[in-house]
Write a protein that holds these residues in place. Sequence first.
Motif, PDB file in Angstrom:
ATOM      1  N   MET A   1       0.827  -1.208   0.000  1.00  0.00           N
ATOM      2  CA  MET A   1       0.000   0.000   0.000  1.00  0.00           C
ATOM      3  C   MET A   1       0.861   1.258   0.000  1.00  0.00           C
ATOM      4  O   MET A   1       0.617   2.201  -0.747  1.00  0.00           O
ATOM      5  N   ARG A   2       1.923   1.273   0.829  1.00  0.00           N
ATOM      6  CA  ARG A   2       2.794   2.442   0.881  1.00  0.00           C
ATOM      7  C   ARG A   2       3.502   2.646  -0.461  1.00  0.00           C
ATOM      8  O   ARG A   2       3.675   3.791  -0.910  1.00  0.00           O
ATOM      9  N   GLU A   3       3.895   1.543  -1.097  1.00  0.00           N
ATOM     10  CA  GLU A   3       4.572   1.661  -2.389  1.00  0.00           C
ATOM     11  C   GLU A   3       3.641   2.291  -3.421  1.00  0.00           C
ATOM     12  O   GLU A   3       4.068   3.159  -4.208  1.00  0.00           O
ATOM     13  N   PHE A   4       2.379   1.882  -3.410  1.00  0.00           N
ATOM     14  CA  PHE A   4       1.398   2.456  -4.337  1.00  0.00           C
ATOM     15  C   PHE A   4       1.207   3.943  -4.050  1.00  0.00           C
ATOM     16  O   PHE A   4       1.141   4.771  -4.977  1.00  0.00           O
ATOM     17  N   TYR A   5       1.151   4.298  -2.784  1.00  0.00           N
ATOM     18  CA  TYR A   5       0.992   5.690  -2.361  1.00  0.00           C
ATOM     19  C   TYR A   5       2.194   6.514  -2.822  1.00  0.00           C
ATOM     20  O   TYR A   5       2.036   7.613  -3.382  1.00  0.00           O
ATOM     21  N   ASP A   6       3.398   5.998  -2.600  1.00  0.00           N
ATOM     22  CA  ASP A   6       4.610   6.703  -3.030  1.00  0.00           C
ATOM     23  C   ASP A   6       4.632   6.882  -4.544  1.00  0.00           C
ATOM     24  O   ASP A   6       5.072   7.922  -5.057  1.00  0.00           O
ATOM     25  N   ASP A   7       4.163   5.864  -5.257  1.00  0.00           N
ATOM     26  CA  ASP A   7       4.116   5.962  -6.716  1.00  0.00           C
ATOM     27  C   ASP A   7       3.192   7.093  -7.155  1.00  0.00           C
ATOM     28  O   ASP A   7       3.488   7.816  -8.118  1.00  0.00           O
ATOM     29  N   ARG A   8       2.096   7.268  -6.456  1.00  0.00           N
ATOM     30  CA  ARG A   8       1.159   8.338  -6.801  1.00  0.00           C
ATOM     31  C   ARG A   8       1.760   9.708  -6.504  1.00  0.00           C
ATOM     32  O   ARG A   8       1.574  10.666  -7.274  1.00  0.00           O
ATOM     33  N   LEU A   9       2.481   9.819  -5.402  1.00  0.00           N
ATOM     34  CA  LEU A   9       3.164  11.078  -5.089  1.00  0.00           C
ATOM     35  C   LEU A   9       4.228  11.395  -6.142  1.00  0.00           C
ATOM     36  O   LEU A   9       4.354  12.536  -6.598  1.00  0.00           O
ATOM     37  N   ASP A  10       4.978  10.372  -6.527  1.00  0.00           N
ATOM     38  CA  ASP A  10       6.011  10.561  -7.549  1.00  0.00           C
ATOM     39  C   ASP A  10       5.384  10.942  -8.890  1.00  0.00           C
ATOM     40  O   ASP A  10       5.936  11.763  -9.637  1.00  0.00           O
ATOM     41  N   ALA A  11       4.231  10.341  -9.189  1.00  0.00           N
ATOM     42  CA  ALA A  11       3.548  10.657 -10.440  1.00  0.00           C
ATOM     43  C   ALA A  11       3.078  12.110 -10.454  1.00  0.00           C
ATOM     44  O   ALA A  11       3.145  12.788 -11.495  1.00  0.00           O
ATOM     45  N   LEU A  12       2.634  12.601  -9.308  1.00  0.00           N
ATOM     46  CA  LEU A  12       2.231  14.000  -9.214  1.00  0.00           C
ATOM     47  C   LEU A  12       3.424  14.917  -9.485  1.00  0.00           C
ATOM     48  O   LEU A  12       3.318  15.885 -10.246  1.00  0.00           O
ATOM     49  N   ASP A  13       4.561  14.601  -8.878  1.00  0.00           N
ATOM     50  CA  ASP A  13       5.773  15.390  -9.125  1.00  0.00           C
ATOM     51  C   ASP A  13       6.163  15.350 -10.604  1.00  0.00           C
ATOM     52  O   ASP A  13       6.530  16.369 -11.189  1.00  0.00           O
ATOM     53  N   ALA A  14       6.089  14.163 -11.211  1.00  0.00           N
ATOM     54  CA  ALA A  14       6.455  14.021 -12.624  1.00  0.00           C
ATOM     55  C   ALA A  14       5.515  14.836 -13.517  1.00  0.00           C
ATOM     56  O   ALA A  14       5.959  15.452 -14.503  1.00  0.00           O
ATOM     57  N   SER A  65      -7.510  13.887  -4.845  1.00  0.00           N
ATOM     58  CA  SER A  65      -7.756  12.464  -4.619  1.00  0.00           C
ATOM     59  C   SER A  65      -6.831  11.913  -3.537  1.00  0.00           C
ATOM     60  O   SER A  65      -7.260  11.133  -2.669  1.00  0.00           O
ATOM     61  N   LEU A  66      -5.571  12.319  -3.566  1.00  0.00           N
ATOM     62  CA  LEU A  66      -4.631  11.874  -2.532  1.00  0.00           C
ATOM     63  C   LEU A  66      -5.059  12.374  -1.157  1.00  0.00           C
ATOM     64  O   LEU A  66      -4.985  11.638  -0.165  1.00  0.00           O
ATOM     65  N   LEU A  67      -5.487  13.620  -1.086  1.00  0.00           N
ATOM     66  CA  LEU A  67      -5.945  14.163   0.195  1.00  0.00           C
ATOM     67  C   LEU A  67      -7.159  13.395   0.709  1.00  0.00           C
ATOM     68  O   LEU A  67      -7.262  13.094   1.910  1.00  0.00           O
TER      69      LEU A  67
END
Length: 215
Positions: A1-14, A65-67
């Motif tokens: 779950m944390r890995e998926f969350y981190d991926d979404r944060l990284d995608a936002l930055d990208a 969505s993340l919030l």
Amino acid sequence: MREFYDDRLDALDADLVAMTTAVRFSLARASAALLDGDLGAAELVISGDAVIDAARESCENDAISLLATQQPVATDLRRVVAGLRIAGDLERIGDLAVHVAKLARMRMPDPAVPDEARPLVAEMARVAGGMLESVAIVLGTHDLDAAAALLAADDEMDGLYRTMFHRLLGESWTGGIEAAVDIALLARYYERTGDHAVSIARRVVYQVTGEVPQA
């Protein structure tokens, strides 16, 4: 779950980095339209603004969505909230590029920038483009030294802005009133681009450290 969350944060930055690249190219095209009388470049900037607006909306939707689903705290919360605001800053830079392009198009086939103002306008365009290139680096790396350098770069833009107004108000100006109004607007567009770039750098410093750098 944390890995998926981190991926979404990284995608936002990208996505923010990609949006930065888009607005940098938009401003470069607008400057080409302005200085080279390139009508095609002006039209591309104006028609392409919808893509930048859509990118902002996408970034904002992802952040919201993340919030809503992840309830981030601490550094993660700062990262998401900063992303929301950075998307808005970038969209406004895109709008400034459109203003430059529309002014250039309005004056065609005559040059929008008199010869006596061309060097300063070209330099403001160069500095603005360099600041946006730095924004992409700061967003991609969260490098605080790069963010600090970007904050310092705004001094150069502000100096060019002041110099331009001294030129317009000086006795040596021969371009006429209409051209002076155009140049004053253009100088403001580039100066505001620098302000938004600095705002983004400050937001990155905040999301990394939790501290707001002094203006």
